[in-house]
Design a protein around this motif. Sequence first.
Motif, PDB file in Angstrom:
ATOM      1  N   ARG B 509       0.838  -1.205   0.000  1.00  4.62           N
ATOM      2  CA  ARG B 509       0.000   0.000   0.000  1.00  4.62           C
ATOM      3  C   ARG B 509       0.872   1.254   0.000  1.00  4.62           C
ATOM      4  O   ARG B 509       0.610   2.213  -0.716  1.00  4.62           O
ATOM      5  CB  ARG B 509      -0.916   0.015   1.234  1.00  4.62           C
ATOM      6  N   LEU B 513       1.691   4.280  -3.383  1.00  2.00           N
ATOM      7  CA  LEU B 513       1.633   5.734  -3.315  1.00  2.00           C
ATOM      8  C   LEU B 513       3.003   6.346  -3.584  1.00  2.00           C
ATOM      9  O   LEU B 513       3.149   7.240  -4.431  1.00  2.00           O
ATOM     10  CB  LEU B 513       1.118   6.184  -1.949  1.00  2.00           C
ATOM     11  N   TYR B 545      -6.466  -2.006  -3.680  1.00  2.00           N
ATOM     12  CA  TYR B 545      -5.502  -0.985  -3.228  1.00  2.00           C
ATOM     13  C   TYR B 545      -5.354   0.125  -4.267  1.00  2.00           C
ATOM     14  O   TYR B 545      -5.241   1.303  -3.917  1.00  2.00           O
ATOM     15  CB  TYR B 545      -4.134  -1.631  -2.940  1.00  2.00           C
ATOM     16  N   CYS B 548      -8.464   2.318  -4.292  1.00  2.00           N
ATOM     17  CA  CYS B 548      -8.507   3.201  -3.133  1.00  2.00           C
ATOM     18  C   CYS B 548      -7.479   4.325  -3.286  1.00  2.00           C
ATOM     19  O   CYS B 548      -7.742   5.462  -2.924  1.00  2.00           O
ATOM     20  CB  CYS B 548      -8.230   2.373  -1.874  1.00  2.00           C
ATOM     21  N   ALA B 549      -6.309   3.994  -3.859  1.00  2.28           N
ATOM     22  CA  ALA B 549      -5.250   4.999  -3.965  1.00  2.28           C
ATOM     23  C   ALA B 549      -5.542   6.045  -5.033  1.00  2.28           C
ATOM     24  O   ALA B 549      -5.198   7.213  -4.886  1.00  2.28           O
ATOM     25  CB  ALA B 549      -3.915   4.309  -4.269  1.00  2.28           C
ATOM     26  N   GLN B 751     -12.994   6.028   5.810  1.00  5.58           N
ATOM     27  CA  GLN B 751     -11.845   6.325   4.957  1.00  5.58           C
ATOM     28  C   GLN B 751     -10.539   5.838   5.607  1.00  5.58           C
ATOM     29  O   GLN B 751      -9.673   5.283   4.953  1.00  5.58           O
ATOM     30  CB  GLN B 751     -11.774   7.824   4.626  1.00  5.58           C
ATOM     31  N   ARG B 754     -10.471   2.268   5.023  1.00  2.00           N
ATOM     32  CA  ARG B 754     -10.205   1.991   3.607  1.00  2.00           C
ATOM     33  C   ARG B 754      -8.715   2.165   3.293  1.00  2.00           C
ATOM     34  O   ARG B 754      -8.149   1.423   2.518  1.00  2.00           O
ATOM     35  CB  ARG B 754     -11.015   2.936   2.707  1.00  2.00           C
ATOM     36  N   GLU B 755      -8.110   3.197   3.895  1.00  6.58           N
ATOM     37  CA  GLU B 755      -6.723   3.493   3.539  1.00  6.58           C
ATOM     38  C   GLU B 755      -5.709   2.639   4.286  1.00  6.58           C
ATOM     39  O   GLU B 755      -4.569   2.523   3.874  1.00  6.58           O
ATOM     40  CB  GLU B 755      -6.417   4.984   3.813  1.00  6.58           C
ATOM     41  N   GLN B 756      -6.119   2.064   5.427  1.00  6.77           N
ATOM     42  CA  GLN B 756      -5.106   1.411   6.254  1.00  6.77           C
ATOM     43  C   GLN B 756      -5.255  -0.087   6.432  1.00  6.77           C
ATOM     44  O   GLN B 756      -4.267  -0.778   6.636  1.00  6.77           O
ATOM     45  CB  GLN B 756      -5.084   2.064   7.640  1.00  6.77           C
ATOM     46  N   LEU B 789     -10.233  13.426   6.102  1.00  2.07           N
ATOM     47  CA  LEU B 789     -10.561  12.038   5.749  1.00  2.07           C
ATOM     48  C   LEU B 789     -11.939  11.979   5.090  1.00  2.07           C
ATOM     49  O   LEU B 789     -12.127  11.315   4.075  1.00  2.07           O
ATOM     50  CB  LEU B 789     -10.547  11.156   7.000  1.00  2.07           C
ATOM     51  N   ARG B 792     -11.838  13.086   1.546  1.00  2.00           N
ATOM     52  CA  ARG B 792     -11.301  12.066   0.630  1.00  2.00           C
ATOM     53  C   ARG B 792     -12.347  10.982   0.352  1.00  2.00           C
ATOM     54  O   ARG B 792     -12.457  10.484  -0.750  1.00  2.00           O
ATOM     55  CB  ARG B 792     -10.027  11.431   1.214  1.00  2.00           C
ATOM     56  N   SER B 796     -13.961  10.098  -3.366  1.00  2.00           N
ATOM     57  CA  SER B 796     -13.960   8.786  -4.026  1.00  2.00           C
ATOM     58  C   SER B 796     -15.393   8.322  -4.287  1.00  2.00           C
ATOM     59  O   SER B 796     -15.653   7.626  -5.269  1.00  2.00           O
ATOM     60  CB  SER B 796     -13.143   7.774  -3.224  1.00  2.00           C
TER      61      SER B 796
END
Lengths: 113, 837
Positions: B509, B513, B545, B548-549, B751, B754-756, B789, B792, B796
Motif C-alpha cells: 500500500r 503511493l 488498493y 482506493c489509492a 476512509q 479503507r486506507e489502512q 478524511l 477524501r 472517491s
Amino acid sequence: MIGEWLDIGKVEQIAPGTARTLPVRGADEIAVFRTQNNEFYALVNKCPHKQGPLSQGIIHGNVVTCPLHSWNISLQTGEALGEDKGCVPSIPMRVDAGRMYLLRSAVVGQKAA
Amino acid sequence: MNAPSTLMEKDRTATAKERLVVIGNGMAGCRAVEEMLARDPARFDVTIFGAEPRVNYNRIMLSPVLAGEKAYEDIIINGAGWYADNAIKLVSGDPVVAIDRASHTVVSQSGRVEPYDRLLIATGSDPFILPVPGHNLPGVVTFRDLDDVSKMLAAADRGGCAVVIGGGLLGLEAAHGLSLRGMKVTVVHLMPTLMERQLDEAAGYLLKTELERRGQMIVTGGDTAEIFSHDGHVAGVRLKDGREFAADIVVMAVGIRPASGLAKAAGLEVDRGIIVNDHMVTSDPAVMAVGECVQHRGACYGLVAPLWEMCRALADAACEKPSGYEGSVTSTKLKVSGIDLFSAGDFSGGEGAEDIVMRDAARGVYKRVVVKDNRLIGAVLYGDTADGNWYFDLLKKGADISGIREALIFGQAFASGGALLDPNAAVAALSDDAEICGCNGVTKARVIETIAAGACSLDAVRSGCKASASCGSCTGLVESLLTLTLGGEVQSGPKTLCKCTSFTHDDVRRLILEKNLRAIPNVMQELHWTTPDGCSSCRPALNYYLLCAWPGEYEDDQKSRFVNERLHANIQKDGTYSVVPRMWGGLTNPRELRAIADVVEKYNAPMVKVTGGQRLDIFGIKKEDLPAVWADLNAAGMVSGHAYGKSLRTVKTCVGSEWCRFGTQDSTGLGVKIERMTWGSWMPHKFKIAVSGCPRNCAEATIKDFGIVCVESGYELHVGGNGGIKVRATDLLCKVATEQEAMDVCAAFIQLYREQAHYLERTAPWIERVGLDHVKAGLFDDPGSVQRLAARFHHSQTYCQDDPWAERAGGKYAELHQHLAEVRPLTMEPQAMETVR
Ligand code: SRM
Ligand SMILES: Cc1cc2nc3c(=O)[nH]c(=O)nc-3n(C[C@H](O)[C@H](O)[C@H](O)COP(=O)(O)OP(=O)(O)OC[C@H]3O[C@@H](n4cnc5c(N)ncnc54)[C@H](O)[C@@H]3O)c2cc1C
Ligand code: SF4
Ligand code: FES
C-alpha cells in the motif's frame, strides 16, 4: 479434418484472463478459458469438488480458482491442484486462423462423473 | 527430366540442364536458388519472376529503412551482379499470373510464357486488410515491400498524424519509424496486450509504457469500425466504441496470409498455405514451394529463420541428397532501437511447468523463463535480452538444465560459472564494499554489520540499515546475506501479501503511493512479483488498493474480481445467483414490493426471503437473466444492494423517535441518510452499519462495523463490532451532539479503514491489530483530520455512486452474461451436430 472439429467462433469473443460458457444439449455445459497468455482450454463447467461453475472463477497462470470454495483446478488437465483431489474432463481444443475449435466427439461424449 | 543426373558433370550442356523457374524474387526464393547453386552449380538453368521491379533485398530491414537507419542500397542481398554471374534470368516487375501444370509452363502478366522442368513457388505472404469501410481509400497502406515504405516516407514528409492498426511486430516497427520521421502516431490494437502472441501481460505492459513515454499513443482493446475520408483521402479511424483518431496515413498491419492463390488456381493442394512435404515438394512432384507461402506439417511461418531451414532441405532434395525439414521453433525480437525484447517458445506454462521470474525495476528489466521436466520450454525477456540466444539454444536443443536451474534466470555468465551455481555462493563472493541496496547506498559490509548487531529478519535489516526498504529489488540479496550470516536462524518476517511477493500488505500500500504505481502489472513489475500474473489472492487485493489509492483514475480490473463482484450478484451452490436490491435503512413501499413480486413471478425465482440485513433476497436467477431482472428493478427506482461486495452492505435501523415510545432521535431517518452517503463504496472487506434509536439497541448497532446508538443528548458512535464467526462487541469511539457530526465521523472512520486495513480484514480484526488508540489518534489528534478524511471519502464516492446494475442492464460487459454459443446435437451422432450462435 475440420469435420472432427467444431467451430465455436472467433478468439476475440473471449478476452484474455476470462472464460465463457457453452451449453451443450444432452450433455454438460463447457467452460472455454483464455489465459493472460492467450492459451485456450476447455473443461466441463463443473468443479470436481461440488460442481461449482469453473467459468466464473479467477484465472491466473494456467489455473482457475473455483468460485465456490476456492479449489485450484489446472486448465490443462482438469486436475485439482495441491492437497485437493479430483478431476474434471477436459475437451481437446485448438485455435486456427483466429477461430476456436473443440473436438466434436469430446463435446458430446463428455459427462462429468 | 532425370536424364541429366546420369550424365557426368563436365558433359552437361546448356540444353541438358533442367529448367528451373522460380516465382517470387524474395528472401526464400533467392536463398533456395543460392543453396542449389552451392550444391550443384551446373544442374539448373534458372529463371526468376519477381512482382517487385527490383533485385532481391532483405525485407526485414525495411523497418530500419523506414526509421532512417539504413538506405535501400544497404539492404540489397543479391545485386544485379549475382544474377549475371550465375546466368540467372531475372524477370522483374512482371508477376506470374497462371501456372499450367499440364504443359509445364507459367504465364506472366505481360504475356510471357516460360516452360519449366521444375517449378519453385516462393510468393511469400500478402498483408491482411481489414474489410472495414474505407479500407481502399488513398492513404491506407500496408507494410510489406519497398513501395509501401516509399508511400510512408512521402506521407511523413508532409507531416501530420498516422494511425497504425495492429500492435504486433510489424505495426510497432511501422509506428516507431513514422514517429522518428516526425509524425504523431497512434497505434490501435484489438487485444489488451501489445504483441500478445509473443509477450505476456507483464512484458506487454512494459512495452506499452515505454512507447507511450516516447510519445506514441497506444490504444489497446480498440476495434476498428471504419476508416473515414475527407475530399477522397483518408482522414481518420473510428473505433466501434465511437472514439476517433485523425490520420493523414493509415498503416494496416493486422497480419499476413500465405500468398497461395496462384497455386490454388493451378490445382495444387492448398489449405492455409501451399501444402508441402518434408522436402518442400507440393502435391505435384514437379512443383516445389518454400517460404511464407507454404504450410508444412500444419504450420505456416512469418519469420525468416524457418525459411533458411526450409531452403536447406529443399536444395538437398533437389540435388538428390534429401535431408528433410522437420519444422522450426521460432523466436522473436522487436527491431525498435532502445527497446530490447525477446520471446521464444511456449510460455503458457501448463501442468508441471514452473515459472522463474526476475524483475529489476530500477533497470526496467523483466525476465521470465518457463521450465518443464528439467527443460527450458519458453522465455520472455524485456529490457535485457543479452541471454536471449543462450535461452533459445537451450530450448531448441532440449538441454537438461537441472544442474543450472537455480541460476538459470541470472543468465549464461552466471549459470556457467561453475562455483556460482548457488545464488548464496554468488552473494558470498561479492566484495565487502559491493553495493547491495542502490536506493539507499548500503554496502554488503553494512548489511552484515546490521545482522551481526542482532537483526535476524528481513524487516529488522530494513529498519536497521534501510537496505531493501525502498524499491525492494535487493530483497533477494539481503535474504541471501541473512542466510549466509545466520545459517538457519533467519526469522520469517511478517506475513507477506501472498506467495507471489516478499512484501507485506502495508509495504504494498505504501509503495503504490510512493512510487506512483497505477496498474496491476505496474505494481507486479516494480515490486518484483515472482509470478507473471499473480494469483487469486493478490489480484483482488491489488485491484482494491489501486482503486482506493487513485479514485476516479484507476480503471477497475474485472478479471481480478471475485465472481460476485464481477457479476454484481451472489453466486449460489447451484451456480445461479441471488439478487438483493437496496432498501434504504430497511424502508420499503408498495412500488418496490410490487416490482420485487413481479420479478419473482416473471423469472420463476424459486424463493424470496427477508435477509438478516433488513431487506429482500430473490434466489435462483440465471446469469443470463440478471441484466433483465435489474432493468425491471431499476424501473421501480431500486439499485444494487451490494450484498455481494467488499463494500457497504446494509444500514440497519429501528423505528426510532418517529413512532417508538422510547426513541430519542430519528434513527430511521439518520440510517437512510448514512446509507445514501456510503452506498457503492469499495472497502477492504464488507462493512455494516446500524442506527438504534435508544440504548435498547434494537438495530444491534453494537455488533456492526460502525454503530450509532442515539441518546437524549446526542449520538454514541461505536466501531469494530462483528456478529459473524467470532462475535465482537464494538468499542465506543466518541459521542457527538448532532447528526452532521455523526455522519462526518462515520465518513472519516470509513476512509481511515479503507486506507489502512489489509484487504479482507474487517474492522474488528483491524482494530484488534492496530489498537483503538491508533484509530482515535488518526481521527482526533489533529483537529482537521476528520474533515480531511471525510473529504477524501466523499471524493472517491463521486466515482462510485453509479448503480452497477443500471450499467449492466444498459449492456455493459454483456459478454459476462451471455453464452459463447450453444451446441445442439441433432442426434447424438457426433457428425450431425450444429452450432447455434
Ligand atoms: C442473505 C444473508 C442471510 C439471510 O438470508 O438473512 C446472508 C448470506 C450470506 N452471508 Fe451473511 N448473510 C446475511 C446477513 C449476515 C449477518 C447479519 C447482519 O448483517 O446483520 C451477519 C452477522 C453480522 C456481521 O457480519 O458481523 C452475517 C455474517 C456473515 C459472515 C461472517 C462475517 C464475519 O466477519 O465473521 C460471512 C462469511 C464472510 O463474510 O466471510 C457471511 C457470508 C454470507 C454469504 C455471502 C456466504 C457466501 O459467501 O456465499 C451468504 C450469501 C448468501 C446470498 O447469496 O445472498 N455472512 N451475515 C444475509 C444478507 C444480509 C443483507 O441483506 O445483505
Ligand atoms: C517490415 C518487415 C519486417 C520484418 N521483420 C522481420 C524480423 O525482424 N525477423 C524475421 O524473422 N522476419 C521479419 N519479417 C518477415 C520476413 O521478411 C519474411 O518472413 C520473409 O521475407 C519471407 O520470405 P519469402 O521469400 O517467403 O517472402 P518475400 O520475402 O515476401 O518474397 C516473396 C516475393 O514474391 C513476390 N511475388 C508474390 N507473388 C508473385 C507472383 N505471382 N509473381 C512473381 N512474384 C511474386 C513478392 O512480390 C515478393 O517479392 C519482416 C517482414 C516485414 C515486411
Ligand atoms: S449462516 Fe451460513 S448458511 Fe446461512 S446464509 Fe450465512 S453463510 Fe450461508
Ligand atoms: S465446488 Fe469448486 S471448490 Fe467447491
